[in-house]
Design a protein around this motif. Structure first.
Motif, PDB file in Angstrom:
ATOM      1  N   LEU A 134     -28.653  68.982  54.077  1.00 12.63           N
ATOM      2  CA  LEU A 134     -27.517  69.482  54.848  1.00 12.63           C
ATOM      3  C   LEU A 134     -28.022  69.877  56.226  1.00 12.63           C
ATOM      4  O   LEU A 134     -28.954  70.674  56.352  1.00 12.63           O
ATOM      5  CB  LEU A 134     -26.889  70.697  54.151  1.00 12.63           C
ATOM      6  N   HIS A 182     -22.996  71.280  48.498  1.00 13.63           N
ATOM      7  CA  HIS A 182     -24.066  71.656  49.431  1.00 13.63           C
ATOM      8  C   HIS A 182     -23.548  72.660  50.462  1.00 13.63           C
ATOM      9  O   HIS A 182     -24.200  73.655  50.761  1.00 13.63           O
ATOM     10  CB  HIS A 182     -24.604  70.415  50.150  1.00 13.63           C
ATOM     11  N   THR A 193     -21.588  70.831  60.497  1.00 13.83           N
ATOM     12  CA  THR A 193     -22.522  70.383  59.464  1.00 13.83           C
ATOM     13  C   THR A 193     -22.462  68.868  59.320  1.00 13.83           C
ATOM     14  O   THR A 193     -21.443  68.234  59.623  1.00 13.83           O
ATOM     15  CB  THR A 193     -22.204  71.007  58.097  1.00 13.83           C
ATOM     16  N   GLU A 203     -23.866  66.133  56.164  1.00 10.59           N
ATOM     17  CA  GLU A 203     -24.503  66.029  54.859  1.00 10.59           C
ATOM     18  C   GLU A 203     -25.082  64.635  54.681  1.00 10.59           C
ATOM     19  O   GLU A 203     -24.476  63.638  55.068  1.00 10.59           O
ATOM     20  CB  GLU A 203     -23.492  66.333  53.752  1.00 10.59           C
ATOM     21  N   THR A 249     -21.823  66.339  46.789  1.00  9.54           N
ATOM     22  CA  THR A 249     -22.181  66.641  48.167  1.00  9.54           C
ATOM     23  C   THR A 249     -21.428  67.851  48.694  1.00  9.54           C
ATOM     24  O   THR A 249     -21.982  68.686  49.398  1.00  9.54           O
ATOM     25  CB  THR A 249     -21.907  65.422  49.062  1.00  9.54           C
TER      26      THR A 249
END
Length: 266
Positions: A75, A6, A68, A70, A3
């Motif tokens: 994303l 990303h 951000t 995720e 992750t």
């Protein structure tokens, strides 16, 4: 793909966007990239690159990542976009103004590439920054104020040199002629203007609705001064270029005024 990768992938994209590195953008965007954006959709890497080139050309766009989230292969990003208005955008010619707006995006990631995007931009906020509406309305407000205060020479800074007046009651080809008509009406009718409505109607036009209140104190329309109180209305459209009035259309209740002055009507 872990992750955390990303975010690194997106940061590569954002850095390339800010430096106009289209080769690097092509390395992080999938060949079959799909962009879903209200008002326009983009299919394919080349179409997306063309859109980014257009954004750089017209707005000198740059992005700053604000936050951000995720989730799986997606994303979510919230980005502050800044730039300068260098070419026509949303129908508005270049103003050189600095602009800033935000966008919230969902990116889908597959095989180490950004392959799909959904975005919601504050285009209404951007439009407000690009639009000359506020400045144009302010110019027309100044015209109304100058007329009310009989500051005729102040109109010189508010009107363009090619000004044309479109009015069924007279044929005016210059600002000097218009100033003469306004002064004559002031001298004869001693009027003041009440502003009933003032608003932008197009990127280059402002609409004004006004009511005149005055007294017949000198000859007008061939009638000797009567001392009568008079009032009439006018609907006016102003066209502006570079924040100067260059054309005007007027529909005034001239017949109503003439009736109050006992002018014989056909």
């Amino acid at each position: 793909m872990p992750t955390s990768d990303h975010l690194r992938l997106y940061e590569r994209f954002l850095t390339a966007l800010n430096t106009e590195d289209y080769a690097e953008i092509a390395r992080v965007i999938g060949a079959d990239f799909e962009d879903h954006h209200p008002g326009f959709d983009i299919s394919g890497l080349e179409s997306y690159l063309d859109a980014l080139r257009g954004a750089h050309r017209t707005l000198a766009i740059k992005g700053e990542l604000l936050e951000t989230i995720e989730s799986g292969n997606k994303l979510i990003t919230r980005v502050r976009l800044t730039g300068a208005h260098q070419d026509t955008v949303l129908g508005f010619p270049a103003t050189g103004r600095k602009v800033e707006w935000t966008t919230t995006e969902i990116w889908r990631i597959q095989d180490d590439r950004l392959v799909e995007r959904w975005a919601e931009d504050d285009l209404l906020g951007l439009r407000g920054q690009l639009s000359p509406d506020e400045e144009n309305v302010a110019v027309v407000q100044k015209v109304s104020d100058a007329v009310n205060e009989r500051r005729y020479d102040d109109l010189d800074e508010l009107f363009g040199p090619t000004f044309k007046d479109n009015n069924p009651a007279w044929d005016v080809q210059s600002l000097d002629e218009l100033k003469g008509i306004i002064k004559a009406a002031h001298d004869a009718l001693d009027f003041k203007v009440t502003l009933d409505a003032l608003y932008a109607a197009a990127p280059d036009k402002v609409i004004m609705h006004i009511t005149f209140h005055g007294k017949h104190i000198a000859p007008f329309f061939g009638m000797e001064a009567s001392g009568k109180e008079v009032s009439w209305t006018s609907l006016e459209v102003y066209r502006l270029e570079n924040f100067k009035v260059v054309e005007r259309w007027v529909q005034a209740d001239t017949a109503g005024l003439m009736r109050q002055l006992d002018v014989p009507l056909p």
